[in-house]
Design a protein around this motif. Sequence first.
Motif, PDB file in Angstrom:
ATOM      1  N   SER A 165       0.838  -1.198   0.000  1.00 30.37           N
ATOM      2  CA  SER A 165       0.000   0.000   0.000  1.00 30.37           C
ATOM      3  C   SER A 165       0.875   1.251   0.000  1.00 30.37           C
ATOM      4  CB  SER A 165      -0.941   0.004   1.207  1.00 30.37           C
ATOM      5  OG  SER A 165      -0.207   0.171   2.393  1.00 30.37           O
ATOM      6  N   SER A 166       0.253   2.394  -0.267  1.00 34.11           N
ATOM      7  CA  SER A 166       1.006   3.648  -0.348  1.00 34.11           C
ATOM      8  C   SER A 166       1.645   4.040   0.979  1.00 34.11           C
ATOM      9  CB  SER A 166       0.099   4.770  -0.848  1.00 34.11           C
ATOM     10  OG  SER A 166      -1.034   4.880  -0.035  1.00 34.11           O
ATOM     11  N   GLY A 202     -17.173  -1.373   1.277  1.00 34.77           N
ATOM     12  CA  GLY A 202     -16.674  -0.224   0.541  1.00 34.77           C
ATOM     13  C   GLY A 202     -16.638  -0.522  -0.940  1.00 34.77           C
ATOM     14  N   LYS A 203     -15.690   0.086  -1.636  1.00 35.26           N
ATOM     15  CA  LYS A 203     -15.553  -0.114  -3.072  1.00 35.26           C
ATOM     16  C   LYS A 203     -14.081  -0.055  -3.450  1.00 35.26           C
ATOM     17  CE  LYS A 203     -16.002   4.748  -4.217  1.00 35.26           C
ATOM     18  NZ  LYS A 203     -16.642   5.748  -5.040  1.00 35.26           N
ATOM     19  N   TRP A 204     -13.767  -0.495  -4.646  1.00 32.45           N
ATOM     20  CA  TRP A 204     -12.424  -0.372  -5.168  1.00 32.45           C
ATOM     21  C   TRP A 204     -12.508   0.111  -6.607  1.00 32.45           C
ATOM     22  CZ3 TRP A 204      -9.862  -2.830  -9.197  1.00 32.45           C
ATOM     23  CH2 TRP A 204     -10.566  -3.866  -9.817  1.00 32.45           C
ATOM     24  N   SER A 205     -11.448   0.740  -7.059  1.00 29.72           N
ATOM     25  CA  SER A 205     -11.380   1.212  -8.432  1.00 29.72           C
ATOM     26  C   SER A 205      -9.916   1.209  -8.874  1.00 29.72           C
ATOM     27  CB  SER A 205     -11.985   2.606  -8.554  1.00 29.72           C
ATOM     28  OG  SER A 205     -11.361   3.481  -7.647  1.00 29.72           O
ATOM     29  N   PHE A 206      -9.722   1.322 -10.177  1.00 25.62           N
ATOM     30  CA  PHE A 206      -8.354   1.301 -10.696  1.00 25.62           C
ATOM     31  C   PHE A 206      -8.194   2.342 -11.794  1.00 25.62           C
ATOM     32  CE2 PHE A 206     -10.595  -1.348 -13.672  1.00 25.62           C
ATOM     33  CZ  PHE A 206      -9.984  -1.116 -14.884  1.00 25.62           C
ATOM     34  N   SER A 207      -6.952   2.657 -12.043  1.00 18.42           N
ATOM     35  CA  SER A 207      -6.589   3.513 -13.174  1.00 18.42           C
ATOM     36  C   SER A 207      -5.228   3.036 -13.658  1.00 18.42           C
ATOM     37  CB  SER A 207      -6.517   4.977 -12.738  1.00 18.42           C
ATOM     38  OG  SER A 207      -5.397   5.182 -11.903  1.00 18.42           O
ATOM     39  N   ASN A 208      -4.661   3.746 -14.626  1.00 16.70           N
ATOM     40  CA  ASN A 208      -3.336   3.337 -15.090  1.00 16.70           C
ATOM     41  C   ASN A 208      -2.260   3.642 -14.047  1.00 16.70           C
ATOM     42  OD1 ASN A 208      -3.294   6.080 -15.328  1.00 16.70           O
ATOM     43  ND2 ASN A 208      -2.595   6.120 -17.452  1.00 16.70           N
ATOM     44  N   GLY A 209      -2.627   4.314 -12.950  1.00 15.59           N
ATOM     45  CA  GLY A 209      -1.666   4.641 -11.902  1.00 15.59           C
ATOM     46  C   GLY A 209      -1.721   3.711 -10.708  1.00 15.59           C
ATOM     47  N   ILE A 230     -11.391   4.952   5.826  1.00 11.69           N
ATOM     48  CA  ILE A 230      -9.993   4.673   5.477  1.00 11.69           C
ATOM     49  C   ILE A 230      -9.892   4.309   4.001  1.00 11.69           C
ATOM     50  CG2 ILE A 230     -10.056   2.219   6.087  1.00 11.69           C
ATOM     51  CD1 ILE A 230      -7.199   2.652   7.294  1.00 11.69           C
ATOM     52  N   ARG A 231      -8.727   4.603   3.428  1.00 13.73           N
ATOM     53  CA  ARG A 231      -8.419   4.242   2.042  1.00 13.73           C
ATOM     54  C   ARG A 231      -7.096   3.491   2.003  1.00 13.73           C
ATOM     55  NH1 ARG A 231      -8.654   9.541  -1.579  1.00 13.73           N
ATOM     56  NH2 ARG A 231     -10.793   9.256  -2.255  1.00 13.73           N
ATOM     57  N   PHE A 232      -7.008   2.540   1.101  1.00 12.45           N
ATOM     58  CA  PHE A 232      -5.762   1.823   0.846  1.00 12.45           C
ATOM     59  C   PHE A 232      -5.416   2.036  -0.619  1.00 12.45           C
ATOM     60  CE2 PHE A 232      -7.711  -0.351   4.393  1.00 12.45           C
ATOM     61  CZ  PHE A 232      -6.642  -0.617   5.240  1.00 12.45           C
ATOM     62  N   GLY A 233      -4.352   2.778  -0.871  1.00  8.44           N
ATOM     63  CA  GLY A 233      -3.898   2.999  -2.233  1.00  8.44           C
ATOM     64  C   GLY A 233      -2.770   2.039  -2.571  1.00  8.44           C
ATOM     65  N   PHE A 234      -2.783   1.522  -3.787  1.00  2.00           N
ATOM     66  CA  PHE A 234      -1.734   0.621  -4.258  1.00  2.00           C
ATOM     67  C   PHE A 234      -1.184   1.203  -5.565  1.00  2.00           C
ATOM     68  CE2 PHE A 234      -4.467  -1.842  -1.518  1.00  2.00           C
ATOM     69  CZ  PHE A 234      -3.568  -2.574  -0.762  1.00  2.00           C
ATOM     70  N   PRO A 235      -0.279   2.183  -5.436  1.00  2.00           N
ATOM     71  CA  PRO A 235       0.237   2.860  -6.635  1.00  2.00           C
ATOM     72  C   PRO A 235       1.113   1.949  -7.494  1.00  2.00           C
ATOM     73  CG  PRO A 235       1.396   3.625  -4.667  1.00  2.00           C
ATOM     74  CD  PRO A 235       0.297   2.704  -4.206  1.00  2.00           C
ATOM     75  N   ARG A 236       1.001   2.154  -8.806  1.00  2.00           N
ATOM     76  CA  ARG A 236       1.812   1.431  -9.804  1.00  2.00           C
ATOM     77  C   ARG A 236       1.688  -0.083  -9.677  1.00  2.00           C
ATOM     78  NH1 ARG A 236       4.425   5.486  -7.678  1.00  2.00           N
ATOM     79  NH2 ARG A 236       5.855   4.264  -6.418  1.00  2.00           N
ATOM     80  N   GLN A 237       0.509  -0.553  -9.255  1.00  2.00           N
ATOM     81  CA  GLN A 237       0.266  -1.988  -9.132  1.00  2.00           C
ATOM     82  C   GLN A 237      -1.081  -2.318  -9.772  1.00  2.00           C
ATOM     83  OE1 GLN A 237       1.404  -3.369  -4.949  1.00  2.00           O
ATOM     84  NE2 GLN A 237       1.521  -1.146  -4.799  1.00  2.00           N
ATOM     85  N   GLU A 238      -1.246  -3.560 -10.177  1.00  2.00           N
ATOM     86  CA  GLU A 238      -2.487  -4.023 -10.780  1.00  2.00           C
ATOM     87  C   GLU A 238      -3.061  -5.165  -9.961  1.00  2.00           C
ATOM     88  OE1 GLU A 238      -1.720  -5.287 -14.760  1.00  2.00           O
ATOM     89  OE2 GLU A 238      -1.257  -3.267 -15.458  1.00  2.00           O
ATOM     90  N   VAL A 239      -4.382  -5.277  -9.983  1.00  2.00           N
ATOM     91  CA  VAL A 239      -5.043  -6.422  -9.373  1.00  2.00           C
ATOM     92  C   VAL A 239      -4.927  -7.578 -10.356  1.00  2.00           C
ATOM     93  CG1 VAL A 239      -7.211  -7.333  -8.488  1.00  2.00           C
ATOM     94  CG2 VAL A 239      -6.673  -4.911  -8.184  1.00  2.00           C
ATOM     95  N   ASP A 240      -4.505  -8.722  -9.875  1.00  2.00           N
ATOM     96  CA  ASP A 240      -4.353  -9.897 -10.734  1.00  2.00           C
ATOM     97  C   ASP A 240      -5.673 -10.659 -10.798  1.00  2.00           C
ATOM     98  OD1 ASP A 240      -3.604 -12.101 -12.175  1.00  2.00           O
ATOM     99  OD2 ASP A 240      -2.460 -13.020 -10.546  1.00  2.00           O
ATOM    100  N   TRP A 241      -6.436 -10.429 -11.865  1.00  2.00           N
ATOM    101  CA  TRP A 241      -7.693 -11.164 -12.059  1.00  2.00           C
ATOM    102  C   TRP A 241      -7.485 -12.367 -12.963  1.00  2.00           C
ATOM    103  CZ3 TRP A 241     -11.300 -10.311  -8.735  1.00  2.00           C
ATOM    104  CH2 TRP A 241     -11.476  -9.037  -8.182  1.00  2.00           C
TER     105      TRP A 241
END
Length: 117
Positions: free
Chosen positions: A29-30, A72-79, A88-99
């Motif tokens: 996480s960030s 809660g919810k989650w979302s993604f971008s190219n970042g 609370i928020r958990f940011g995961f910069p420069r990472q992707e969720v492996d689906w």
Amino acid sequence: MKKSLTLPVSFFTLVLSIFIHGQANAATSSDGEKFTETRHWQFNLLRSNTDQLNQLKIFKNCKATSRIYGTGKWSFSNGGYLVEFSKIRFGFPRQEVDWGIDYSDSNGWKEIKKCEM
């Protein structure tokens, strides 16, 4: 002479475990908290490496749940991606969720496209 079934049974258990639970990946996480990400059929489980109660489930329908933080919810971008709860928020910069999705395949991609920021 009696043969041992230990190795074949152990190997079968390992293969079955990977098939059922998916492959584990690392996520950070960030704020530097390390998680182990495990892909399941309908969700990914992010389990904190330092706090065993801190487990985040993120679903393909953009929802997130946690024993500690509720729904809660989650979302993604190219970042990277973001898991948000009311306090609370958990940011995961420069990472992707492996689906396990082939992103070049439009059918696999559209399933989670709605979660894009």
